[in-house]
Design an enzyme around this catalytic site. Structure first.
Site, PDB file in Angstrom:
ATOM      1  N   CYS A  50       1.171  -1.090  -0.248  1.00 27.06           N
ATOM      2  CA  CYS A  50       0.171   0.079   0.386  1.00 27.06           C
ATOM      3  C   CYS A  50       0.776   0.828   0.215  1.00 27.06           C
ATOM      4  O   CYS A  50       1.841   1.273   0.386  1.00 27.06           O
ATOM      5  CB  CYS A  50      -0.918   0.279   1.240  1.00 27.06           C
ATOM      6  SG  CYS A  50      -2.035  -1.893   1.129  1.00 27.06           S
ATOM      7  N   ARG A  96       3.903  -0.135  -4.597  1.00 24.95           N
ATOM      8  CA  ARG A  96       3.099  -0.894  -3.441  1.00 24.95           C
ATOM      9  C   ARG A  96       2.182  -2.234  -3.176  1.00 24.95           C
ATOM     10  O   ARG A  96       1.613  -2.328  -2.229  1.00 24.95           O
ATOM     11  CB  ARG A  96       3.766   0.349  -2.372  1.00 24.95           C
ATOM     12  CG  ARG A  96       5.221   0.920  -2.481  1.00 24.95           C
ATOM     13  CD  ARG A  96       4.575   1.669  -1.472  1.00 24.95           C
ATOM     14  NE  ARG A  96       4.414   1.394   0.773  1.00 24.95           N
ATOM     15  CZ  ARG A  96       6.284   1.282   1.135  1.00 24.95           C
ATOM     16  NH1 ARG A  96       7.021   2.036   0.707  1.00 24.95           N
ATOM     17  NH2 ARG A  96       5.452   0.899   2.543  1.00 24.95           N
ATOM     18  N   TRP A 127      -3.054  -2.131  -1.612  1.00 28.27           N
ATOM     19  CA  TRP A 127      -2.337  -4.058  -1.811  1.00 28.27           C
ATOM     20  C   TRP A 127      -3.077  -4.622  -0.847  1.00 28.27           C
ATOM     21  O   TRP A 127      -3.246  -4.780   0.013  1.00 28.27           O
ATOM     22  CB  TRP A 127      -1.323  -4.850  -1.638  1.00 28.27           C
ATOM     23  CG  TRP A 127      -0.415  -5.851  -1.693  1.00 28.27           C
ATOM     24  CD1 TRP A 127      -0.149  -6.277  -3.370  1.00 28.27           C
ATOM     25  CD2 TRP A 127      -0.286  -7.098  -0.862  1.00 28.27           C
ATOM     26  NE1 TRP A 127      -0.123  -7.613  -3.292  1.00 28.27           N
ATOM     27  CE2 TRP A 127      -0.319  -7.811  -2.125  1.00 28.27           C
ATOM     28  CE3 TRP A 127      -0.693  -7.162   0.091  1.00 28.27           C
ATOM     29  CZ2 TRP A 127       0.397  -9.162  -1.825  1.00 28.27           C
ATOM     30  CZ3 TRP A 127      -0.655  -8.573   0.696  1.00 28.27           C
ATOM     31  CH2 TRP A 127      -0.274  -9.328  -0.315  1.00 28.27           C
ATOM     32  N   ASN A 139      -1.978   1.966   5.830  1.00 24.18           N
ATOM     33  CA  ASN A 139      -0.983   0.757   4.999  1.00 24.18           C
ATOM     34  C   ASN A 139      -0.531  -0.217   6.269  1.00 24.18           C
ATOM     35  O   ASN A 139      -0.118   0.404   7.414  1.00 24.18           O
ATOM     36  CB  ASN A 139       0.458   1.283   4.571  1.00 24.18           C
ATOM     37  CG  ASN A 139       1.605   0.261   4.135  1.00 24.18           C
ATOM     38  OD1 ASN A 139       0.901  -1.023   4.186  1.00 24.18           O
ATOM     39  ND2 ASN A 139       2.374   0.461   4.126  1.00 24.18           N
ATOM     40  N   GLY A 140      -0.847  -1.324   6.678  1.00 22.92           N
ATOM     41  CA  GLY A 140      -0.621  -2.333   7.799  1.00 22.92           C
ATOM     42  C   GLY A 140      -1.915  -3.317   7.441  1.00 22.92           C
ATOM     43  O   GLY A 140      -2.674  -3.417   6.854  1.00 22.92           O
ATOM     44  N   GLU A 145      17.210 -18.178  -8.338  1.00 23.34           N
ATOM     45  CA  GLU A 145      17.199 -16.561  -8.307  1.00 23.34           C
ATOM     46  C   GLU A 145      15.995 -16.298  -9.925  1.00 23.34           C
ATOM     47  O   GLU A 145      15.855 -15.614 -10.031  1.00 23.34           O
ATOM     48  CB  GLU A 145      17.913 -15.653  -8.219  1.00 23.34           C
ATOM     49  CG  GLU A 145      17.727 -13.600  -9.059  1.00 23.34           C
ATOM     50  CD  GLU A 145      16.865 -13.152  -8.224  1.00 23.34           C
ATOM     51  OE1 GLU A 145      16.542 -13.904  -7.271  1.00 23.34           O
ATOM     52  OE2 GLU A 145      16.250 -12.683  -8.300  1.00 23.34           O
ATOM     53  N   LYS A 192      12.559 -14.944 -10.736  1.00 23.58           N
ATOM     54  CA  LYS A 192      12.340 -14.162 -11.855  1.00 23.58           C
ATOM     55  C   LYS A 192      11.326 -14.484 -12.589  1.00 23.58           C
ATOM     56  O   LYS A 192       9.837 -13.467 -13.339  1.00 23.58           O
ATOM     57  CB  LYS A 192      13.582 -13.398 -12.521  1.00 23.58           C
ATOM     58  CG  LYS A 192      14.242 -13.005 -11.691  1.00 23.58           C
ATOM     59  CD  LYS A 192      14.643 -11.233 -11.053  1.00 23.58           C
ATOM     60  CE  LYS A 192      13.555 -11.676  -9.996  1.00 23.58           C
ATOM     61  NZ  LYS A 192      13.942 -11.245  -8.869  1.00 23.58           N
ATOM     62  N   GLU A 231       7.807 -14.977 -11.341  1.00 26.23           N
ATOM     63  CA  GLU A 231       7.147 -13.653 -11.161  1.00 26.23           C
ATOM     64  C   GLU A 231       6.526 -13.153 -11.766  1.00 26.23           C
ATOM     65  O   GLU A 231       5.679 -12.481 -11.540  1.00 26.23           O
ATOM     66  CB  GLU A 231       8.744 -12.640  -9.950  1.00 26.23           C
ATOM     67  CG  GLU A 231       8.969 -13.183  -8.693  1.00 26.23           C
ATOM     68  CD  GLU A 231      10.071 -12.296  -8.126  1.00 26.23           C
ATOM     69  OE1 GLU A 231       9.749 -11.108  -6.541  1.00 26.23           O
ATOM     70  OE2 GLU A 231      11.012 -11.937  -9.407  1.00 26.23           O
ATOM     71  N   HIS A 289      16.799 -36.575  -7.538  1.00 25.19           N
ATOM     72  CA  HIS A 289      15.670 -37.289  -7.085  1.00 25.19           C
ATOM     73  C   HIS A 289      14.225 -36.383  -7.098  1.00 25.19           C
ATOM     74  O   HIS A 289      13.849 -36.117  -6.201  1.00 25.19           O
ATOM     75  CB  HIS A 289      16.771 -36.273  -5.168  1.00 25.19           C
ATOM     76  CG  HIS A 289      17.914 -36.771  -5.358  1.00 25.19           C
ATOM     77  ND1 HIS A 289      18.683 -38.720  -4.790  1.00 25.19           N
ATOM     78  CD2 HIS A 289      19.222 -36.613  -5.601  1.00 25.19           C
ATOM     79  CE1 HIS A 289      19.371 -38.857  -4.302  1.00 25.19           C
ATOM     80  NE2 HIS A 289      19.949 -37.595  -5.336  1.00 25.19           N
ATOM     81  N   LYS A 304       5.995  -4.867  -4.249  1.00 30.59           N
ATOM     82  CA  LYS A 304       8.002  -4.788  -3.886  1.00 30.59           C
ATOM     83  C   LYS A 304       8.494  -4.548  -2.392  1.00 30.59           C
ATOM     84  O   LYS A 304       9.051  -5.379  -2.023  1.00 30.59           O
ATOM     85  CB  LYS A 304       8.294  -3.362  -4.481  1.00 30.59           C
ATOM     86  CG  LYS A 304       9.756  -3.100  -3.847  1.00 30.59           C
ATOM     87  CD  LYS A 304      10.367  -2.618  -5.602  1.00 30.59           C
ATOM     88  CE  LYS A 304      11.213  -3.212  -5.800  1.00 30.59           C
ATOM     89  NZ  LYS A 304      11.772  -4.458  -6.134  1.00 30.59           N
TER      90      LYS A 304
HETATM   91  C1  G6P Z   1       9.245  -9.025  -2.287  1.00 31.21           C
HETATM   92  C2  G6P Z   1       9.272  -8.415  -3.924  1.00 31.21           C
HETATM   93  C3  G6P Z   1      10.529  -9.024  -4.085  1.00 31.21           C
HETATM   94  C4  G6P Z   1      11.633  -8.972  -2.370  1.00 31.21           C
HETATM   95  C5  G6P Z   1      11.112  -9.534  -1.220  1.00 31.21           C
HETATM   96  C6  G6P Z   1      12.080  -8.396  -0.132  1.00 31.21           C
HETATM   97  O1  G6P Z   1       8.413 -10.713  -2.733  1.00 31.21           O
HETATM   98  O2  G6P Z   1       8.353  -8.551  -4.255  1.00 31.21           O
HETATM   99  O3  G6P Z   1      11.212  -8.570  -4.874  1.00 31.21           O
HETATM  100  O4  G6P Z   1      12.485  -9.634  -3.118  1.00 31.21           O
HETATM  101  O5  G6P Z   1       9.651  -8.784  -1.089  1.00 31.21           O
HETATM  102  O6  G6P Z   1      12.018  -7.819  -0.065  1.00 31.21           O
HETATM  103  P1  G6P Z   1      12.774  -6.650   0.236  1.00 31.21           P
HETATM  104  O7  G6P Z   1      12.802  -5.522   0.253  1.00 31.21           O
HETATM  105  O8  G6P Z   1      12.867  -7.372   2.421  1.00 31.21           O
HETATM  106  O9  G6P Z   1      14.667  -7.474   0.095  1.00 31.21           O
END
Ligand code: G6P
Length: 612
Positions: free
Chosen positions: A2, A27, A73, A99-100, A485, A489, A492, A508, A607
């Site tokens: 948010c 956000r 969000w 927000n929260g 990673e 990506k 996501e 396995h 994010k």
């Molecule tokens: C969310 C974001 C990711 C990020 C993760 C941890 O899921 O979409 O891209 O890696 O949070 O966030 P941080 O700000 O703690 O690295």
């Protein structure tokens, strides 16, 4: 999660709020809304992105010099217009953005319903709005005191801004567990989840601390106190952020821009910290804690998402170079499993945003048990940066694409510098080798640049694979986290199912998935246990899998076996994650674009995850 923005001053509030919401959209983007005082309290909301709200408002002449805006969000209640913020209290005079999560909202709501209040949304926020109204009415207090009393009754996390028709020259904001920053201009004030909405107007900011409350009145100085009524002196800081960092700079998406920024962001993360010629690795922020890290019984790395993957690379680095035992923990698991922690442990918390709720909670838990806490954050002044004993900023610049790219490589850079410094202090690597590593690390930004030059070739691969349903990513050693990673990506942003695995573990389980339609991405630089990875490639080829291999330039062996190869420059094994990650980011990006996905704001993701 948010985004919050608010304005009080002499400019038109609407353009500031709407532009601010666009910048905060990373956000959350389920719904958006604004409230203005324009001949009374006016609220405009829309389901979906900020641009939908903008279209809805289009053409109306909105005039107000005070207002609040929110991009959501969803936590309580599905994303629709009635659940969108701002929420008004029953008397229609007060609007609030939040927000929260208010955890005791249900109890409070039932009590308010008994007292005759009705609710138009399913949100916890509307409960808070009515609670404030109720307190103001029953206790005959002013708005400031009513907000303060209400906040003492709620449990959970919040960043809020309150706007009232009855106090048309005042904004009240407060935070606990969710960030808020106040921007101070010339007779004007901004409040936002981060400084991005007002960077072009002022660089003077106050970062609110936990349980801070700020009262902003036109023509008066800011009043800062805690929700326990303790008056505080505001600490005004200078913001280091430029507007151009928040723009796409000619790229189609922020994510692509951020991928291409990596030579610079890695260099910035090393600037002033690494000098190979003079044989210096020095991280100013942790200098006083070096001995603590060196003699730690264990380093525990806590993080979430991509930052957790960086932590895994950190585990290899610290154990390999400095011989310090490391555990890497998902912050969300660590905080709830009664972990064994002592004063001899050093916790390294990694977070791009510095606001991730689980990571923050893990820090607080470790702190209670006496551990030393070191932070690796990108956002200056963020909650995690403040909660740690010491730390190093990543200096990657604002990362706006929801899928993290340049923050990851910057985090790995900092971990590499830390591990190299510990190795130097501990004498675990021969000095000549250590110096060689420093020179090689200095050359990495240039090698990232060369890796980026493969962009067009990777785009061709994206055409080939854009319609597949599954992907497997395999790597070993330092490149096992890179496989994780790469898979993250892709899923996501393209919504293709992808799994990352240690290459040998394939036997396995995941090997059962391999057929002639299954692309398998191998991260196979010619260092480390390269031969073993080559065997794993053969195992996939023997089952007709399609192999895409990330290899060191000039590797003819894997070229002979794989269906496609992407080359990265030769480097030391410990630095390969900094190069091998790049093609995987580009591949995910192009596949997502070809599938018509919203790359910068993928569905359901946010994010900054400020709820657990
Ligand atoms: C969310 C974001 C990711 C990020 C993760 C941890 O899921 O979409 O891209 O890696 O949070 O966030 P941080 O700000 O703690 O690295």
């Amino acid at each position: 999660m948010c985004g919050i923005v608010a304005y009080l001053g002499s400019r038109e509030a609407y353009p500031i709020l709407i532009n601010g919401l666009h910048r905060l959209e990373y956000r959350g983007y389920d719904s958006a809304g604004i409230a203005l005082l324009d001949g009374g309290l006016q609220v405009y909301k829309a389901k979906g992105k900020v641009s939908t709200l903008e279209h809805k408002i289009n053409g109306r002449k909105l005039h107000s010099h005070i207002g609040v805006g929110h991009t959501r969000w969803a936590t309580h209640g599905e994303p629709n217009t009635s659940n969108a913020h701002p929420h008004k209290s029953n008397n229609q005079k007060l609007a609030i953005i939040h927000n929260g999560i208010i955890e005791n909202y249900d109890v409070l709501k039932r009590a308010l319903i008994e007292r005759g209040y009705h609710f138009d949304s399913e949100t916890d926020t509307e409960v808070l709005a009515n609670l404030i109204e109720d307190i103001q009415k029953n206790e005959q207090t002013d708005l400031e005191e009513a907000v303060r009393i209400a906040l003492n009754q709620v449990t959970g996390a919040y960043a809020i801004v309150v706007l009232s028709e009855e106090d048309p020259d005042m904004l009240i904001a407060a935070r606990k567990g969710s960030p808020l920053v106040v921007g101070i201009g010339d007779n004007e004030f901004f409040i936002a989840s981060d400084a991005t909405p007002f960077v072009e107007y002022t660089k003077s900011v106050i970062f609110l601390e936990e349980e801070d409350m700020v009262i902003i009145r036109r023509g008066e100085d800011i009043k800062l106190k805690t929700i326990k009524n303790k008056v505080k002196t505001p600490y005004v800081e200078a913001l280091e952020m430029d507007l151009c960092e928040l723009e796409k700079g000619g790229f189609d998406h922020f994510m692509l821009k951020e991928i291409f920024e990596q030579p610079r962001s890695i260099k910035d993360s090393m600037r002033g910290r690494l000098n190979a010629e003079s044989g210096i690795v020095s991280l100013g922020g942790i200098i006083d804690y070096e001995q603590k890290i060196l003699h730690a019984e264990r380093i525990i790395i806590v993080a979430c998402g991509t930052s957790w993957h960086a932590g895994l690379v950190g585990e290899y680095l610290f154990e390999d170079l400095a011989r310090i035992p490391v555990e890497v923990e998902y912050a969300s698991e660590f905080r709830y499993r009664n972990p064994i922690i002592s004063e001899k442990d050093v916790v390294i918390a990694i977070s791009q945003s510095g606001e991730t709720a689980d990571t923050l909670a893990a820090i607080n838990l470790a702190k209670e048990k006496g551990a030393t806490i070191i932070g690796i954050c990108n956002v200056v002044g963020s909650s995690i940066a403040r909660a740690t004993d010491a730390g190093s900023y990543t200096h990657a610049g604002p990362e706006i694409g929801v899928a993290s790219t340049k923050a990851f490589t910057a985090q790995v850079t900092i971990l590499t510098l830390m591990a190299l410094r510990m190795a130097q202090l501990k004498g675990t690597i021969p000095v000549s080798k250590w110096r060689e590593l420093l020179f090689e690390l200095e050359s990495i930004p240039g090698k990232v640049e060369r890796t980026l030059a493969n962009g067009e070739l990777i785009k061709q691969l994206a055409y080939e694979f854009k319609d597949v349903r599954n992907f497997l990513y395999l790597g070993r050693g330092y490149n096992f986290p890179v496989a994780l990673e790469g898979a993250l990506k892709l899923k996501e942003i393209s919504y293709i199912h992808a799994e990352g695995y240690p290459a040998a573990e394939m036997k396995h389980g995941p090997i059962a998935l391999i057929d002639n339609e299954m692309p398998v991405v191998f991260i196979a630089p010619s260092k480390g246990i390269y031969d073993k990875v080559v065997s794993n490639i053969q195992e996939v080829k023997a089952r007709n899998g399609k192999v895409i291999a990330v290899v060191t330039e000039g590797d003819e062996v894997v070229r002979g076996m794989a269906d496609y190869v992407i080359e990265i420059p030769e480097t030391e094994e410990i630095f390969t994650p900094l190069l091998a990650t790049i093609p995987l980011q580009i591949l995910a990006y192009h596949i997502a674009v070809l599938r018509g996905c919203h790359v910068d704001q993928p569905r359901n993701l946010a994010k900054s995850v400020t709820v657990e």
